[in-house]
Design an enzyme around this catalytic site. Structure first.
Site, PDB file in Angstrom:
ATOM      1  N   ASP A  31      -5.563   5.249  -3.839  1.00  0.00           N
ATOM      2  CA  ASP A  31      -5.001   6.602  -3.694  1.00  0.00           C
ATOM      3  C   ASP A  31      -6.032   7.431  -3.234  1.00  0.00           C
ATOM      4  O   ASP A  31      -7.058   7.629  -3.810  1.00  0.00           O
ATOM      5  CB  ASP A  31      -4.314   6.950  -4.980  1.00  0.00           C
ATOM      6  CG  ASP A  31      -3.168   7.464  -5.006  1.00  0.00           C
ATOM      7  OD1 ASP A  31      -3.184   8.514  -4.279  1.00  0.00           O
ATOM      8  OD2 ASP A  31      -2.148   7.065  -5.604  1.00  0.00           O
TER       9      ASP A  31
ATOM     10  N   HIS B 151       5.427   5.837  -9.384  1.00  0.00           N
ATOM     11  CA  HIS B 151       5.251   6.429 -10.591  1.00  0.00           C
ATOM     12  C   HIS B 151       5.603   7.947 -10.990  1.00  0.00           C
ATOM     13  O   HIS B 151       5.385   8.560 -11.983  1.00  0.00           O
ATOM     14  CB  HIS B 151       3.560   6.567 -10.873  1.00  0.00           C
ATOM     15  CG  HIS B 151       2.812   7.492  -9.767  1.00  0.00           C
ATOM     16  ND1 HIS B 151       3.005   7.097  -8.379  1.00  0.00           N
ATOM     17  CD2 HIS B 151       2.338   8.423  -9.807  1.00  0.00           C
ATOM     18  CE1 HIS B 151       2.508   8.037  -7.723  1.00  0.00           C
ATOM     19  NE2 HIS B 151       1.931   8.764  -8.584  1.00  0.00           N
ATOM     20  N   ASP B 152       6.231   8.434 -10.002  1.00  0.00           N
ATOM     21  CA  ASP B 152       6.785  10.025  -9.984  1.00  0.00           C
ATOM     22  C   ASP B 152       8.286   9.910 -10.204  1.00  0.00           C
ATOM     23  O   ASP B 152       8.912  10.864 -10.403  1.00  0.00           O
ATOM     24  CB  ASP B 152       6.651  10.694  -8.887  1.00  0.00           C
ATOM     25  CG  ASP B 152       5.073  10.837  -8.608  1.00  0.00           C
ATOM     26  OD1 ASP B 152       4.426  10.966  -9.692  1.00  0.00           O
ATOM     27  OD2 ASP B 152       4.699  11.181  -7.512  1.00  0.00           O
TER      28      ASP B 152
ATOM     29  N   GLU C 187       1.808  10.520   1.639  1.00  0.00           N
ATOM     30  CA  GLU C 187       3.042  10.930   0.611  1.00  0.00           C
ATOM     31  C   GLU C 187       3.162  12.254   1.299  1.00  0.00           C
ATOM     32  O   GLU C 187       2.363  13.200   1.240  1.00  0.00           O
ATOM     33  CB  GLU C 187       2.382  10.930  -0.749  1.00  0.00           C
ATOM     34  CG  GLU C 187       3.854  11.417  -1.727  1.00  0.00           C
ATOM     35  CD  GLU C 187       3.371  12.006  -2.971  1.00  0.00           C
ATOM     36  OE1 GLU C 187       4.170  12.300  -3.873  1.00  0.00           O
ATOM     37  OE2 GLU C 187       2.401  12.826  -2.877  1.00  0.00           O
TER      38      GLU C 187
ATOM     39  N   ASP D 166      -2.285  11.294  -0.844  1.00  0.00           N
ATOM     40  CA  ASP D 166      -1.575  12.065  -1.884  1.00  0.00           C
ATOM     41  C   ASP D 166      -1.015  13.415  -1.305  1.00  0.00           C
ATOM     42  O   ASP D 166      -1.954  14.002  -0.601  1.00  0.00           O
ATOM     43  CB  ASP D 166      -2.439  12.305  -3.184  1.00  0.00           C
ATOM     44  CG  ASP D 166      -1.532  13.012  -4.213  1.00  0.00           C
ATOM     45  OD1 ASP D 166      -0.481  12.338  -4.754  1.00  0.00           O
ATOM     46  OD2 ASP D 166      -1.716  14.205  -4.692  1.00  0.00           O
TER      47      ASP D 166
HETATM   48  O1  ISL Z   1       7.480  14.066  -8.264  1.00  0.00           O
HETATM   49  C1  ISL Z   1       7.672  14.634  -7.014  1.00  0.00           C
HETATM   50  C2  ISL Z   1       9.044  14.071  -6.371  1.00  0.00           C
HETATM   51  O2  ISL Z   1      10.021  13.803  -7.185  1.00  0.00           O
HETATM   52  C3  ISL Z   1       7.271  15.656  -6.194  1.00  0.00           C
HETATM   53  O3  ISL Z   1       6.973  16.558  -7.196  1.00  0.00           O
HETATM   54  C4  ISL Z   1       5.938  15.008  -5.619  1.00  0.00           C
HETATM   55  O4  ISL Z   1       5.900  13.818  -5.511  1.00  0.00           O
HETATM   56  C5  ISL Z   1       5.004  15.376  -6.405  1.00  0.00           C
HETATM   57  O5  ISL Z   1       4.614  16.225  -7.234  1.00  0.00           O
HETATM   58  C6  ISL Z   1       3.580  14.898  -5.541  1.00  0.00           C
HETATM   59  O6  ISL Z   1       3.095  13.756  -5.999  1.00  0.00           O
HETATM   60  C7  ISL Z   1       1.806  13.302  -6.138  1.00  0.00           C
HETATM   61  O7  ISL Z   1       0.596  14.417  -6.350  1.00  0.00           O
HETATM   62  C8  ISL Z   1       0.768  15.133  -7.732  1.00  0.00           C
HETATM   63  C9  ISL Z   1       0.750  13.749  -8.548  1.00  0.00           C
HETATM   64  O8  ISL Z   1       1.109  14.569  -9.801  1.00  0.00           O
HETATM   65  C10 ISL Z   1       1.822  12.679  -8.277  1.00  0.00           C
HETATM   66  O9  ISL Z   1       1.791  11.754  -9.282  1.00  0.00           O
HETATM   67  C11 ISL Z   1       1.570  12.306  -7.024  1.00  0.00           C
HETATM   68  O10 ISL Z   1       2.155  11.037  -6.563  1.00  0.00           O
HETATM   69  C12 ISL Z   1      -0.687  15.876  -7.485  1.00  0.00           C
HETATM   70  O11 ISL Z   1      -1.617  15.094  -7.290  1.00  0.00           O
END
Ligand code: ISL
Ligand code: CA
Length: 543
Positions: free
Chosen positions: A98, A322-323, A253, A200
């Site tokens: 990542d 994971h989100d 992403e 990311d």
């Molecule tokens: O969660 C989300 C989609 O439903 C969005 O808010 C978005 O994917 C996210 O916030 C961005 O995600 C990435 O960057 C963030 C981190 O907290 C997440 O875990 C990561 O996947 C900040 O680095």
């Protein structure tokens, strides 16, 4: 454009803190992942994407990095990481890291030196004076906070920008030195043998200006930083200098991308990313913002999938990470059919065109967490949103329902290895509550079942890699009904047709699909004129 992934790449995402704990601190670690490599190899996947394992104060579970070249102590050592790379390689598995470069942690050396007044490092971040005692602009923040925090204490008249938490200051990508630093970081890991990166929130890194934004319900100001030309230039440069020389690949992403923007980032002719994670299909059950959910309508889901499958040359195919809440928990009638719904998702993930991503636990049909109150939820975003909802006067019961349904922790509960204590994840209290359904849903039990959820995922993964029509074939839409979806994959004279029933009721096989009888694999032992709840079948025919 050179494409450095292979068409038969199948990725398994690991969220390290939730995978396997070996030293009894309740937190997954690298030795834990190493101890499960045989299991991972038995799934048939050939690539692992590791969520961040870098040194971090863990404000956002590692997405706040304080040293890009060191391993989070709680996860292990650099030696452990090197062992992981070589042991994975010995099993034919690549590692993808990542890469979080929109922001660092406020505990990163660069930020500390900026605070100490070193001009060079102040330039690494986005620091601005307030306007007449007010904030520098009206922008919004991803985590429902104010995106500006005082730089250097309450008395300061300067602020730094953070699109995520206060402990995640955004980097200043106008500064060429930042680019050089990140190139150096990428090369450091590529030299260690990693095969690529998951980048990311990569399409927000370059801010065109810090002007006020057009007022909007979500992320006021985003027009100033979404997919800017500056971002495209940086990605092209990273591709040329870091990815290409190592034959490495990258998935971005990309938040709030539409098809056009996605094409601009990863189309065949673009020398930037290999593929992107888009979000439209994850938003089928949301009302305006992801914290308000409505019933998932399968037809909307099908239409969105078809749109992206036909609109992009190559997709990053994912339904969980994971989100996101677990996907099988989103089907309103999946209760009682969890295994069937998971098998159907296996059929979908493995027969769409693109690179499939399987998120840990998805292969055994893990569900949303069974949290009973906010104290059981750890995610910073959930806590912030709860607070915001409170300040908006949303009643307590509704606030909690919102978090319960949408919290990112739903997908972060510890991996369910067995029906034993802590699901076999750890000898002591896990950092996040284990789901009570590990008594039924766990790897150990799945391994005893010939026709279980796991067995089906494995079968689908192996077909995905073996059949060239699934690797290389075109996607052709065939049928979108209320709950029945079908598409074909076509390569030369070969044609495979995937048929899905995306609901928990039996439905008649539509007559338009009655010709597809030659079943290659089905999620039910016998399949006929009726599609069973959440049934998936793959049929073959010739052209
Ligand atoms: O969660 C989300 C989609 O439903 C969005 O808010 C978005 O994917 C996210 O916030 C961005 O995600 C990435 O960057 C963030 C981190 O907290 C997440 O875990 C990561 O996947 C900040 O680095
Ligand atoms: Ca541990």
């Amino acid at each position: 454009m050179a494409r450095n992934y292979k068409n038969d790449t199948v990725v398994y995402q690991i969220y390290p803190r939730s995978y396997k704990d070996t030293n009894g601190d309740g937190m997954g670690d690298l030795p834990g992942i190493i101890s499960k490599l045989d299991y991972i190899a038995s799934l048939g996947v050939n690539t692992i994407w590791l969520s961040p394992i870098y040194k971090s104060p863990d404000d956002d579970n590692g997405y706040d990095i304080s040293d890009y070249k060191a391993i989070q102590e709680r996860f292990g050592t650099m030696q452990d990481f090197e062992t992981l790379i070589s042991e994975a390689k010995a099993r034919g598995i690549d590692i993808v890291m990542d890469l979080v470069i929109n922001h660092t942690s406020d505990e990163h050396e660069w930020f500390k030196r900026a605070l100490a007044g070193e001009e060079k490092y102040r330039n690494y971040y986005i620091i601005k004076k307030g306007k007449n005692g007010k904030l520098p602009n009206n922008w919004g923040n991803f985590f429902a906070e104010c995106p500006w925090a005082k730089f250097g204490g309450e008395d300061s008249d300067e602020y730094y920008l953070h699109l995520f938490s206060k402990k995640q200051p955004d980097l200043n990508w106008h500064n060429p030195e930042v680019l050089e630093e990140i190139k150096d970081v990428m090369k450091f890991w590529l030299e260690k043998g990693v095969r690529g990166f998951r980048c990311d929130v990569i399409n927000v890194i370059y801010k065109n200006s810090l002007e006020n934004g057009k007022k909007s319900l979500v992320l006021t100001g985003s027009e100033h930083y979404l997919s800017t030309d500056g971002c495209h230039k940086i990605l092209a440069e990273l591709r040329k200098c870091c990815l290409e020389p190592y034959g490495a690949w990258a998935v971005g992403e990309t938040v709030f991308v539409d098809l056009k923007k996605a094409r601009d980032l990863c189309d065949e002719e673009r020398d930037e990313l290999d593929m992107v994670f888009s979000f439209e299909h994850m938003e089928c059950d949301q009302i305006a913002v992801k914290w308000f959910k409505k019933k998932l309508r399968p037809k909307k889901l099908m239409q969105t999938i078809t749109k992206w499958q036909t609109g992009l040359f190559w997709n990053a195919v994912y339904f969980e990470n994971h989100d996101q809440p677990r996907f099988i928990s989103r089907f309103s009638d999946s209760e009682g059919y969890l295994s069937e719904a998971s098998k159907m998702m296996a059929g979908l993930v493995m027969t769409l065109r693109g690179t499939p991503f399987v998120y840990e636990g998805q292969e055994i049909g893990m569900t949303n967490g069974d949290f009973k109150c906010l104290d059981e939820v750890m995610d910073i975003e959930s806590h912030n949103v709860y607070k915001m909802a409170k300040s908006l006067g949303i009643p307590r019961g509704i606030r909690w329902k919102m978090i319960q349904k949408t919290s990112r922790d739903n997908a972060r509960t510890p991996m369910q290895w067995s029906d034993g204590e802590n699901a076999g994840f750890s000898d002591s209290k896990p950092w996040l509550k284990v789901n009570g359904n590990h008594k039924n849903i766990n790897v150990e039990r799945e391994l005893t079942l010939d026709f279980g959820t796991l067995a089906f995922w494995k079968k689908m993964i192996s077909l995905r890699k073996e059949l060239d029509v699934l690797c290389d074939g075109e996607f052709v839409p065939l049928y979108e009904g209320k709950s029945v979806y079908a598409f074909a994959r076509v390569l030369g004279s070969k044609k495979l047709v995937s048929i899905f029933n995306m609901c928990g009721k039996e439905v008649k096989l539509p007559k338009e699909l009655s010709a597809y009888k030659n079943t290659v694999i089905s999620s039910y032992e016998a399949s006929g004129e009726v599609l069973k709840p959440f049934e998936f079948r793959l049929t073959s025919s010739t052209i």
